[in-house]
Design a protein around this motif. Structure first.
Motif, PDB file in Angstrom:
ATOM      1  N   UNK A   1       0.853  -1.178   0.000  1.00 45.79           N
ATOM      2  CA  UNK A   1       0.000   0.000   0.000  1.00 45.79           C
ATOM      3  C   UNK A   1       0.893   1.233   0.000  1.00 45.79           C
ATOM      4  N   UNK A   2       0.421   2.287  -0.628  1.00 45.19           N
ATOM      5  CA  UNK A   2       1.221   3.515  -0.696  1.00 45.19           C
ATOM      6  C   UNK A   2       1.562   4.040   0.704  1.00 45.19           C
ATOM      7  N   UNK A   3       0.665   3.825   1.640  1.00 45.83           N
ATOM      8  CA  UNK A   3       0.855   4.372   2.984  1.00 45.83           C
ATOM      9  C   UNK A   3       1.992   3.712   3.753  1.00 45.83           C
ATOM     10  N   UNK A   4       2.433   2.522   3.313  1.00 44.04           N
ATOM     11  CA  UNK A   4       3.490   1.811   4.033  1.00 44.04           C
ATOM     12  C   UNK A   4       4.741   1.614   3.196  1.00 44.04           C
ATOM     13  N   UNK A   5       4.676   1.982   1.937  1.00 45.11           N
ATOM     14  CA  UNK A   5       5.797   1.775   1.036  1.00 45.11           C
ATOM     15  C   UNK A   5       7.040   2.502   1.558  1.00 45.11           C
ATOM     16  N   UNK A   6       8.159   1.783   1.593  1.00 48.20           N
ATOM     17  CA  UNK A   6       9.401   2.358   2.094  1.00 48.20           C
ATOM     18  C   UNK A   6       9.584   2.205   3.594  1.00 48.20           C
ATOM     19  N   UNK A   7       8.524   1.807   4.296  1.00 46.01           N
ATOM     20  CA  UNK A   7       8.621   1.618   5.757  1.00 46.01           C
ATOM     21  C   UNK A   7       8.422   0.152   6.150  1.00 46.01           C
ATOM     22  N   UNK A   8       7.557  -0.548   5.429  1.00 49.35           N
ATOM     23  CA  UNK A   8       7.253  -1.949   5.734  1.00 49.35           C
ATOM     24  C   UNK A   8       7.883  -2.854   4.675  1.00 49.35           C
ATOM     25  N   UNK A   9       8.273  -4.046   5.119  1.00 43.92           N
ATOM     26  CA  UNK A   9       8.818  -5.044   4.202  1.00 43.92           C
ATOM     27  C   UNK A   9       8.184  -6.402   4.487  1.00 43.92           C
ATOM     28  N   UNK A  10       7.632  -7.014   3.454  1.00 42.52           N
ATOM     29  CA  UNK A  10       7.055  -8.350   3.589  1.00 42.52           C
ATOM     30  C   UNK A  10       8.065  -9.366   3.056  1.00 42.52           C
ATOM     31  N   UNK A  11       8.157 -10.490   3.740  1.00 45.23           N
ATOM     32  CA  UNK A  11       9.062 -11.558   3.307  1.00 45.23           C
ATOM     33  C   UNK A  11       8.468 -12.890   3.751  1.00 45.23           C
TER      34      UNK A  11
END
Length: 121
Positions: free
Chosen positions: A58-68
């Protein structure tokens, strides 16, 4: 039927980090994270394909959250950094047999019970 169990939620100050985990009882090709704040609809956060080559945010979390994910452990992770008070919500893990991960709740067949994340200002 695949069962999903989330863990790792809690209370953190703004600017802090948390790592959510979701353990699956079986294989789910597409995995995602959604969140729901009080009085709001469930919203997409991030998703990942089986290989991990495809990730969506989501744009609101891009650059802060990472899914793996670690397929050997049937576990997906959500690393959350630079947390903001507006990230406060119940976070849900979702899974599905589709190959291409989706961003809509109806695209996922399996859901966890959710884990609370609270970010204080």
């Amino acid at each position: 039927q695949v069962q999903l169990v989330e863990s790792g939620g809690g209370l953190v100050q703004a600017g802090g980090s948390l790592r959510l985990s979701c353990a699956a009882s079986g294989r789910a090709f597409s995995m995602g994270w959604f969140r729901q704040a009080p009085g709001k609809e469930r919203e997409f956060v991030a998703a990942i394909s089986w290989s991990g080559a495809s990730t969506l945010y989501a744009d609101s979390v891009k650059g802060r959250f990472t899914i793996s994910r670690d397929n050997a452990k049937n576990t997906v992770y959500l690393q959350m950094n630079s947390l903001k008070p507006e990230d406060t919500a119940v976070y849900y893990c979702a899974g599905d047999g589709r190959v291409v991960p989706g961003i809509k709740p109806y695209e996922y067949s399996y859901w966890g019970q959710g884990t609370q994340v609270t970010v204080s200002s």
